[in-house]
Design a protein around this motif. Structure first.
Motif, PDB file in Angstrom:
ATOM      1  N   THR A 211       0.861  -1.136   0.015  1.00  0.00           N
ATOM      2  CA  THR A 211       0.092  -0.039  -0.054  1.00  0.00           C
ATOM      3  C   THR A 211       0.923   1.045  -0.129  1.00  0.00           C
ATOM      4  OG1 THR A 211      -0.110  -0.205   2.303  1.00  0.00           O
ATOM      5  CG2 THR A 211      -1.941  -1.242   1.081  1.00  0.00           C
ATOM      6  N   LEU A 212       2.129   1.173   0.142  1.00  0.00           N
ATOM      7  CA  LEU A 212       3.083   2.083   0.039  1.00  0.00           C
ATOM      8  C   LEU A 212       3.490   2.424  -1.609  1.00  0.00           C
ATOM      9  CD1 LEU A 212       5.133   1.979   3.122  1.00  0.00           C
ATOM     10  CD2 LEU A 212       3.843   3.741   2.710  1.00  0.00           C
ATOM     11  N   GLY A 213       3.001   1.574  -2.424  1.00  0.00           N
ATOM     12  CA  GLY A 213       3.307   1.756  -3.924  1.00  0.00           C
ATOM     13  C   GLY A 213       4.848   0.891  -4.045  1.00  0.00           C
ATOM     14  N   LEU A 214       5.286   0.171  -3.177  1.00  0.00           N
ATOM     15  CA  LEU A 214       6.577  -0.274  -3.263  1.00  0.00           C
ATOM     16  C   LEU A 214       6.397  -1.884  -3.446  1.00  0.00           C
ATOM     17  CD1 LEU A 214       8.227   1.690  -0.722  1.00  0.00           C
ATOM     18  CD2 LEU A 214       8.557   1.864  -3.143  1.00  0.00           C
ATOM     19  N   PHE A 215       7.383  -2.556  -4.292  1.00  0.00           N
ATOM     20  CA  PHE A 215       7.281  -3.759  -4.379  1.00  0.00           C
ATOM     21  C   PHE A 215       7.981  -4.552  -3.202  1.00  0.00           C
ATOM     22  CE2 PHE A 215       8.330  -8.136  -5.785  1.00  0.00           C
ATOM     23  CZ  PHE A 215       7.112  -8.439  -6.696  1.00  0.00           C
ATOM     24  N   GLU A 216       7.189  -5.455  -2.724  1.00  0.00           N
ATOM     25  CA  GLU A 216       7.896  -6.165  -1.520  1.00  0.00           C
ATOM     26  C   GLU A 216       9.227  -7.110  -2.019  1.00  0.00           C
ATOM     27  OE1 GLU A 216       5.692  -6.338   1.826  1.00  0.00           O
ATOM     28  OE2 GLU A 216       8.112  -6.739   2.185  1.00  0.00           O
ATOM     29  N   LYS A 217      10.283  -6.553  -1.871  1.00  0.00           N
ATOM     30  CA  LYS A 217      11.556  -7.290  -2.302  1.00  0.00           C
ATOM     31  C   LYS A 217      11.656  -8.610  -1.776  1.00  0.00           C
ATOM     32  CE  LYS A 217      14.311  -3.020  -2.001  1.00  0.00           C
ATOM     33  NZ  LYS A 217      15.556  -2.254  -1.808  1.00  0.00           N
ATOM     34  N   ASN A 218      11.350  -8.845  -0.371  1.00  0.00           N
ATOM     35  CA  ASN A 218      11.371  -9.980   0.014  1.00  0.00           C
ATOM     36  C   ASN A 218      10.255 -11.049   0.024  1.00  0.00           C
ATOM     37  OD1 ASN A 218      13.967  -8.870   1.203  1.00  0.00           O
ATOM     38  ND2 ASN A 218      12.757  -7.855   2.882  1.00  0.00           N
ATOM     39  N   GLN A 365      14.762   7.801  -2.191  1.00  0.00           N
ATOM     40  CA  GLN A 365      14.904   7.777  -3.945  1.00  0.00           C
ATOM     41  C   GLN A 365      14.933   6.395  -4.261  1.00  0.00           C
ATOM     42  OE1 GLN A 365      14.580   9.993  -6.205  1.00  0.00           O
ATOM     43  NE2 GLN A 365      14.152  11.427  -4.387  1.00  0.00           N
ATOM     44  N   ARG A 366      13.638   5.663  -3.989  1.00  0.00           N
ATOM     45  CA  ARG A 366      13.668   4.443  -4.770  1.00  0.00           C
ATOM     46  C   ARG A 366      12.552   4.363  -5.555  1.00  0.00           C
ATOM     47  NH1 ARG A 366      11.436  -0.380  -0.546  1.00  0.00           N
ATOM     48  NH2 ARG A 366      11.007  -1.904  -2.156  1.00  0.00           N
ATOM     49  N   TYR A 367      12.318   3.880  -6.528  1.00  0.00           N
ATOM     50  CA  TYR A 367      11.348   3.964  -7.559  1.00  0.00           C
ATOM     51  C   TYR A 367      10.056   3.387  -7.047  1.00  0.00           C
ATOM     52  CZ  TYR A 367      15.147   5.253 -10.722  1.00  0.00           C
ATOM     53  OH  TYR A 367      16.226   5.421 -11.243  1.00  0.00           O
ATOM     54  N   CYS A 368       9.067   4.042  -7.465  1.00  0.00           N
ATOM     55  CA  CYS A 368       7.787   3.369  -6.738  1.00  0.00           C
ATOM     56  C   CYS A 368       7.198   2.511  -7.917  1.00  0.00           C
ATOM     57  CB  CYS A 368       6.734   4.759  -6.461  1.00  0.00           C
ATOM     58  SG  CYS A 368       6.280   5.681  -8.009  1.00  0.00           S
ATOM     59  N   MET A 369       5.898   1.736  -7.413  1.00  0.00           N
ATOM     60  CA  MET A 369       5.279   1.246  -8.696  1.00  0.00           C
ATOM     61  C   MET A 369       4.396   2.114  -9.243  1.00  0.00           C
ATOM     62  SD  MET A 369       6.334  -2.148  -8.983  1.00  0.00           S
ATOM     63  CE  MET A 369       8.129  -1.147  -9.068  1.00  0.00           C
ATOM     64  N   HIS A 370       3.169   1.602  -9.230  1.00  0.00           N
ATOM     65  CA  HIS A 370       2.097   2.426 -10.066  1.00  0.00           C
ATOM     66  C   HIS A 370       1.446   3.387  -9.046  1.00  0.00           C
ATOM     67  CE1 HIS A 370       0.217   0.023  -6.964  1.00  0.00           C
ATOM     68  NE2 HIS A 370      -1.116   0.506  -7.352  1.00  0.00           N
ATOM     69  N   GLU A 371       1.855   3.890  -7.765  1.00  0.00           N
ATOM     70  CA  GLU A 371       1.441   4.535  -6.940  1.00  0.00           C
ATOM     71  C   GLU A 371       2.388   5.019  -5.937  1.00  0.00           C
ATOM     72  OE1 GLU A 371      -2.258   3.179  -5.008  1.00  0.00           O
ATOM     73  OE2 GLU A 371      -0.882   1.701  -3.825  1.00  0.00           O
TER      74      GLU A 371
ATOM     75  N   LEU B  27      12.443   0.856 -13.733  1.00  0.00           N
ATOM     76  CA  LEU B  27      11.971   1.032 -12.659  1.00  0.00           C
ATOM     77  C   LEU B  27      11.359  -0.305 -12.005  1.00  0.00           C
ATOM     78  CD1 LEU B  27       9.470   3.751 -14.524  1.00  0.00           C
ATOM     79  CD2 LEU B  27      11.406   4.173 -12.889  1.00  0.00           C
ATOM     80  N   TYR B  28      11.545  -1.637 -12.255  1.00  0.00           N
ATOM     81  CA  TYR B  28      11.091  -2.860 -11.679  1.00  0.00           C
ATOM     82  C   TYR B  28      12.258  -3.445 -10.961  1.00  0.00           C
ATOM     83  CZ  TYR B  28       6.339  -2.558 -14.059  1.00  0.00           C
ATOM     84  OH  TYR B  28       5.341  -2.512 -14.580  1.00  0.00           O
ATOM     85  N   ALA B  29      13.415  -2.388 -10.684  1.00  0.00           N
ATOM     86  CA  ALA B  29      14.516  -3.135 -10.302  1.00  0.00           C
ATOM     87  C   ALA B  29      14.353  -3.789  -8.828  1.00  0.00           C
ATOM     88  CB  ALA B  29      15.498  -1.853  -9.872  1.00  0.00           C
ATOM     89  N   ASP B  30      13.225  -3.373  -8.199  1.00  0.00           N
ATOM     90  CA  ASP B  30      12.941  -4.135  -6.949  1.00  0.00           C
ATOM     91  C   ASP B  30      12.504  -5.550  -7.044  1.00  0.00           C
ATOM     92  OD1 ASP B  30      13.675  -2.071  -5.277  1.00  0.00           O
ATOM     93  OD2 ASP B  30      11.717  -1.223  -4.686  1.00  0.00           O
ATOM     94  N   ILE B  31      11.911  -5.844  -8.163  1.00  0.00           N
ATOM     95  CA  ILE B  31      11.505  -7.281  -8.147  1.00  0.00           C
ATOM     96  C   ILE B  31      12.583  -8.156  -8.688  1.00  0.00           C
ATOM     97  CG2 ILE B  31       9.860  -8.701  -9.854  1.00  0.00           C
ATOM     98  CD1 ILE B  31       8.123  -6.210 -10.695  1.00  0.00           C
ATOM     99  N   PRO B  32      12.650  -9.336  -7.509  1.00  0.00           N
ATOM    100  CA  PRO B  32      13.625 -10.333  -7.862  1.00  0.00           C
ATOM    101  C   PRO B  32      13.716 -10.879  -9.335  1.00  0.00           C
ATOM    102  CG  PRO B  32      12.054 -10.622  -6.056  1.00  0.00           C
ATOM    103  CD  PRO B  32      11.576  -9.708  -6.550  1.00  0.00           C
ATOM    104  N   ALA B  33      14.842 -11.007  -9.700  1.00  0.00           N
ATOM    105  CA  ALA B  33      15.261 -11.185 -11.090  1.00  0.00           C
ATOM    106  C   ALA B  33      14.723 -12.711 -11.267  1.00  0.00           C
ATOM    107  CB  ALA B  33      16.969 -11.388 -11.431  1.00  0.00           C
TER     108      ALA B  33
END
Lengths: 473, 436
Positions: A211-218, A365-371, B27-33
Motif C-alpha cells: 500500500t506504500l506503492g513499493l514492491f515487496e522485495k523479500n 529515492q527508490r522507484y515506486c510502482m504504480h502509486e 523502474l522494476y528493479a525491486d522485483i527479484p530477477a
C-alpha cells in the motif's frame, strides 16, 4: 439543491403503464398497504433532476482522478456497449445451460485469462467486489486446512499497512486477526513475521506492490517462511495494475489471489459499485471454490456443483454484467497491451513523483510502482496546512484528490495513483497545481484551511452528521 | 493491439529522462530477477472493431426469447428509456465511492434519496446504500441480528441461492442455522424445540410466490427472542403492507426489478432497511444529511465508525464497494414510475399471473399450493415438466423453472402479453393430449 421529494407535486404522472389485457386482479384488502409515499414527477422533471445531480458529480471522464489504491483508469465505452448487447443483457441466469453457451463461454474464457495473468490454476467469478473476494478466498483457505484434518489454523496475519477490508474480511470469515508490523519502506518486518507465524497460522494476507506503492522485495523469503509453517499466502490484488503481464502472484508464492475488475480491468466504479472480485487459487484449493463451477464437457459448457465447495457467496454467478466488460478489455489489450498498461502506470507514477520532488521532498529515492505516498507532515509542521487542506485545494483546481490518511503507518499521507491512461500534460498540470498549493501554504494558509471555494458545497460538518444522523428525507 | 494510453514515444522519452532512467524496466528493479525471468504468456490484442465482433458472436450463442415466464429471483421487467439514459451519464458511471463529499454531492444526494425510497417502501427508518445482492443482504442481516444469540431460524421455502448463501456466511461466523420445513408451501410458527434464537428469516412472497402470514411467524419469532428479518421482492411492496406493519425488524431483498436487466444474474441490488435502534449495526455505506461551512445543505458518508476502514477487524462488516450504480438505477426507476406507475406494474404482473394460473388449471396443470400469491406460482402435472418446457422453447418462449420432475415455478410480469400466456396454455394442453 432540492430533493426529489421536495420537487414532487401530487397528481403528476411519470411513465404510464398499459392496463392489463386480462381481468384486473384485486387482492384482499387485508393484505394491502394504505399509502405509498413516493415522489410524483413528470418524466421531464426526473430527467432534469438527475441531470442536475450528475453535474454535481465527478468521474474519470471529467478529469484527473489519482485516487490511490483505486486505479481510476479510463473506462472504455466499447465495453459498455458489449455488456448491453441483448444476448447478454436479456439472458436469464436460470436458463438451461445449452441455451446460454455464450454466457458460459464468457465465464470460462475469462477464468482462463485471469488464471494466466495471475499464475493460478482455477478461478471463480462469483464474488461481487474486492472485499467479497477476500472473504471468499479466506473461506476457501479455511476449508482447505480443515479438509486436511488441520483444525488449529485459526489466525490470519495482516500487515499494519493493509487495507481495512483485510482484517475485516478475516474476522467475517471466522479468523482471529494478528497484525504484523511493517518495517517502513522495507515492507513486512521479517523478524516480526517469524515471531507471529506458527502452526495456528492459516494465511498471510499481502498486497504486492504494498500500500506504500513499493514492491515487496523479500516476497520469496516471506512466502517460504509462511509455507514452512504450513500457512498459505493470500494476494490482495488491489495493486495488480503495476505488474500485470510483468510478473505473476502465482510465481511469487501466492496460493490465493483476488482481483478487482473495477480497478485493474477498467470496469467503471459507478459511484461506489458494482465491482467484481474474482478469486484465483492453486490446484489444491480448487475443490473448495464457490459453486457452481463452469466446466467443459463433450456436450459443451455445463455447471458443476462441487461436493467440497464452500457453497455460494451470492446469488447466481456474481456480477456478470461487470465481468463481461473486463473480458472485452482483456481481449482488446491482449497480454502485450496489459503489460504496456502496467509499465505506463509505473512510468506515470514515477514521473509525477519526480515532478513533485522539484518542490517537495518525496522521500527515499527508490522507484515506486504504480502509486506513491506523499507525507505532508513537513508542510503541516511548517505551515499548519494539512493533507486534508491540500486535498480540498486540489478540488478547486479541477483535480480529484488522492487517497487521504492511508496507509495508516504514514503521517499526513496523500496517496497518488495516476494510472496509465493519464497524459503527460495532465501529470504536469497536476504537479503545477500542487506546487501552487504548497507555495500558498507558506504565503496564505488561511485560504487553504477553508478550501474548496469553487465546489457546490464547502466542507460538510461530518461530526454533526454522525451525532444527529439524518439518513432519509 | 489496442490500448487506451495517451503518451507519445517522444513524451515517454522525456518522462524517463526526468525520472533519470533509460528504460521502464529499470523502474522494476525491486522485483527479484528470478521472478522477472518467468515470462508471462503475452497474446496479441485486437482492434476495437475485432473485439466487438468477437464478443457479439459470443452474445449470439445465447438464445433470446420472445417471452419469458422464468423468475425465481431474476425478473424480466420493462425498463423505461429514461432510466437507461440517465443512469448511463458518465459522471455517475465513472465516479468512485464518494469519499470527497464536495466533489460528489450529486452521487451522495442520489444515495440519500434511494435510502429514503427504500425506507418508505418498507416502512423502516434507515436503509444502507446497498449490498451485493438480496442473498448477501439477507446473510449480513442475519449476522447483524444474531450477534448475541448465535442462532438463526429460516424455512425451506426461501430462495435456494439465498439459503445457500446464508449457510456459507453463518457457518463462518459459527452461527447455527435451523431450516424448518414449510407446510403447504408456507412458513410456520417456530416450534418450542427451537429455543432462544437471534433471528428468524422468512420471505414474502416466498420462493413459490406465496404470500406468507408474516405477522403470525413474526409474533412466534419474537416469543423466541428473535429479530424478524423479512425478505421481499420490493415490487410487491407497491401493493402490500410494509414489512414494518407486519412486525419485521429488518427488511431485505433484491432491487433488480427496479430497472436492472436480467444480465445473467447480476449486477443486482441488495437492500437492507432497519428500525432506528439497529442503525449503528448496519453493514456498509450510509449517506447522511448535514450542512457545510456556509450552512448549506450537504450530504456525506456517515456513521463510518461501523466500517472496515476505521474499525478494521471489529467492523460490522467487511463490505467496501457495493452496488451503488444499481441503487442509482433503482432510484431513477422509482422516480420515473412514481407511486401510480409502480402500483400499475405490480397490478399487471399479479393480474397476468392469476390469469395464467387459472387457465393452466383448466388444462390440467393444477396449482401445487393453495395460498394467495403475487406474480409467481407452482403447478404440478402428471406429465413431465421437461416436456412442457421443451415445447415452449421451440416456440421461442422461456417457460418456468422445473422444481422437480413434475412441478414448475412460473412467473408473469407486465412483459407477458395475453397472446404469450395463451400460447403457454395451448402448449401445456397439447403436451397433456400427447401424454393421454
Amino acid at each position: 439543491m432540492q430533493t426529489l421529494f421536495e420537487k414532487s407535486v401530487a397528481g403528476k404522472r411519470g411513465v404510464t403503464v398499459a392496463p392489463p389485457e386480462v381481468e384486473t386482479y384485486s387482492f384482499d384488502e387485508s393484505l394491502l398497504r394504505t399509502e405509498l409515499d413516493l415522489p410524483e414527477l413528470a418524466e421531464v422533471d426526473t430527467v432534469r433532476h438527475y441531470t442536475a445531480l450528475s453535474k454535481r458529480a465527478f468521474g474519470v471522464d471529467d478529469g484527473f482522478y489519482p485516487l490511490g489504491s483505486c486505479t481510476m483508469k479510463y473506462n472504455p465505452k466499447l465495453n459498455e456497449e458489449i455488456a448491453a448487447l441483448p444476448g447478454f443483457a436479456q439472458a436469464h441466469p436460470l436458463t438451461r445451460a445449452d441455451k446460454v453457451q455464450g454466457s458460459l463461454a464468457v465465464i470460462d474464457t475469462l477464468n482462463a485469462y485471469l488464471a494466466g495473468i495471475t499464475g493460478m490454476d482455477a478461478v471463480t467469478l462469483q464474488p461481487c467486489a474486492g472485499a467479497h473476494g477476500e472473504y471468499t478466498g479466506l473461506l476457501v483457505i479455511d476449508r482447505y486446512h480443515k479438509s486436511r484434518g488441520d483444525f488449529k489454523r485459526t489466525k490470519v496475519l495482516v500487515p499494519d499497512s493493509a487495507h481495512g477490508t483485510n482484517p475485516a474480511s478475516a474476522a467475517m470469515a471466522g479468523f482471529e486477526v494478528v497484525s504484523v508490523k511493517s518495517d517502513g519502506d522495507k515492507g513486512v518486518d521479517i523478524e516480526e513475521l517469524k515471531k507471529a507465524v506458527g502452526e495456528d497460522t492459516a494465511a498471510l494476507m499481502l498486497t504486492n506492490p504494498t500500500t506504500l506503492g513499493l514492491f515487496e522485495k523479500n516476497i520469496l523469503e516471506i512466502a517460504d517462511i509462511v509455507h514452512a509453517a504450513g500457512g498459505l499466502m493470500y494476494y490482495d490484488g488491489a495493486n495488480l495494475n503495476a505488474v500485470m503481464g510483468v510478473v505473476r502472484p502465482g510465481d511469487m508464492g501466492f496460493d490465493v489471489v483476488h482481483l478487482n475488475l473495477h480497478k485493474t480491468f477498467s470496469t467503471p466504479h459507478g459511484g461506489g459499485g458494482p465491482g467484481s472480485g474474482p478469486v484465483g487459487v492453486k490446484r489444491a484449493l480448487k475443490p473448495f471454490l464457490p459453486t457452481p463451477a463452469v466446466v467443459s464437457t463433450e456436450k459443451g459448457l455445463r455447471y458443476e456443483k462441487g461436493k467440497q465447495s464452500i457453497g455460494k457467496v451470492s446469488a447466481f454467478y456474481g456480477n456478470f454484467g461487470v465481468y463481461v466488460k473486463a473480458l472485452a478489455y482483456i481481449v482488446t489489450l491482449g497480454g502485450k497491451g496489459l503489460r504496456a498498461s502496467a509499465e505506463t502506470a509505473v512510468l506515470n507514477a514515477n514521473y509525477l513523483r519526480a515532478r513533485i520532488n522539484e518542490f517537495y521532498p518525496v522521500g527515499e529515492q527508490r522507484y515506486c510502482m504504480h502509486e506513491f505516498v506523499l507525507s505532508m507532515k513537513k508542510l503541516k509542521d511548517e505551515t499548519g496546512v494539512t493533507a486534508l487542506d491540500v486535498a480540498k485545494a486540489l478540488i478547486d483546481r479541477g483535480i480529484h484528490p488522492p487517497t487521504m490518511y492511508f496507509p495508516l503507518i504514514v503521517e499526513e499521507a496523500l496517496m497518488f495513483e495516476p494510472t496509465e491512461t493519464e497524459s503527460k500534460e495532465n501529470l504536469d498540470r497536476a504537479a503545477d497545481a500542487l506546487r501552487e498549493i504548497i507555495q500558498e501554504a507558506y504565503t496564505a494558509p488561511e485560504k487553504l484551511h477553508t478550501s474548496p471555494h469553487n465546489a457546490p458545497v464547502r466542507r460538510p460538518d461530518e461530526v454533526a452528521a454522525a451525532r444527529n444522523p439524518v439518513l432519509r428525507a | 493491439m489496442s490500448d487506451y494510453l495517451s503518451i507519445t514515444p517522444a513524451e515517454r522519452e522525456a518522462m524517463l529522462g526526468k525520472i533519470g532512467v533509460g528504460d521502464v524496466s529499470e523502474l522494476y528493479a525491486d522485483i527479484p530477477a528470478t521472478l522477472l525471468k518467468k515470462k508471462v504468456k503475452l497474446s496479441e490484442g485486437r482492434s476495437q472493431q475485432e473485439t466487438f465482433r468477437a464478443m457479439k458472436a459470443l452474445a449470439a450463442r445465447n438464445k433470446n426469447y420472445d417471452s419469458v415466464f422464468l423468475g425465481a429471483g431474476s425478473y424480466n421487467h420493462y425498463i423505461p428509456s429514461v432510466v437507461k439514459s440517465l443512469a448511463s451519464r458518465e459522471e455517475f458511471l465513472t465516479a468512485y465511492t464518494p469519499y470527497q463529499a464536495e466533489m460528489s454531492q450529486g452521487i451522495l444526494q442520489s444515495v440519500f434519496e434511494y435510502q429514503t425510497m427504500i425506507c418508505r417502501l418498507t416502512g423502516m427508518d434507515v436503509a444502507n446504500a446497498s449490498h451485493y445482492s438480496g442473498a448477501t443482504a439477507a446473510a449480513e442481516a442475519c449476522i447483524m441480528c444474531a450477534d448475541k444469540t448465535p442462532k438463526v431460524v429460516t424455512f425451506d421455502n426461501v430462495n435456494p441461492d439465498t439459503l445457500d448463501t446464508l449457510g456459507t456466511y453463518l457457518s463462518a461466523r459459527k452461527i447455527e442455522l435451523i431450516v424448518l420445513p414449510a407446510k403447504g408451501g408456507l412458513a410456520t410458527e417456530l416450534p418450542e424445540s427451537v429455543g432462544k434464537a437471534g433471528a428468524v428469516y422468512l420471505e414474502s412472497p416466498n420462493y413459490y410466490g406465496l404470500i406468507e402470514n408474516v405477522s403470525a411467524v413474526a409474533e412466534s419469532g419474537k416469543a423466541h427472542g428473535a429479530a424478524v428479518i423479512l425478505g421481499c421482492n420490493p415490487l410487491s411492496l407497491a401493493l402490500f403492507k410494509t414489512p414494518r406493519e407486519l412486525g419485521a425488524d429488518v427488511a431485505v431483498g433484491d432491487g433488480q426489478p427496479f430497472g436492472m436487466p436480467l444480465s445473467f444474474g447480476g449486477p443486482y441490488l441488495g437492500y437492507i432497511a432497519v428500525t432506528k435502534d439497529r442503525m449503528r449495526k448496519l453493514p456498509g455505506r450510509i449517506v447522511g444529511e448535514t450542512t457545510d461551512a456556509d450552512g448549506r445543505r450537504a450530504y456525506v458518508l456517515t456513521l463510518q465508525a461501523r466500517e472496515q476502514h476505521i474499525r478494521r477487524e471489529r467492523a460490522t462488516s467487511n463490505i467496501c464497494s457495493n452496488q451503488a450504480h444499481c441503487a442509482l438505477t433503482a432510484a431513477i426507476y422509482l422516480a420515473a414510475m412514481g407511486p401510480q406507475g409502480l402500483k400499475d406494474v405490480a397490478t399487471v404482473c399479479a393480474s397476468n399471473a392469476h390469469y395464467l394460473a387459472s387457465k393452466l388449471e383448466s388444462v390440467g396443470a393444477k396449482r401445487f399450493y393453495n395460498g394467495e400469491f403475487f406474480h409467481e406460482f407452482v403447478t404440478v402435472t402428471p406429465f413431465k415438466a421437461a416436456d412442457i418446457l421443451r415445447a415452449l422453447d421451440a416456440r421461442g418462449i422461456l417457460g418456468g423453472l422445473a422444481l422437480d420432475e413434475h412441478r414448475i415455478l412460473w412467473c408473469c410480469t407486465e412483459m407477458n402479453t395475453k397472446e404469450d400466456m395463451d400460447a403457454v396454455v395451448e402448449t401445456v394442453e397439447a403436451t397433456y393430449a400427447n401424454f393421454v
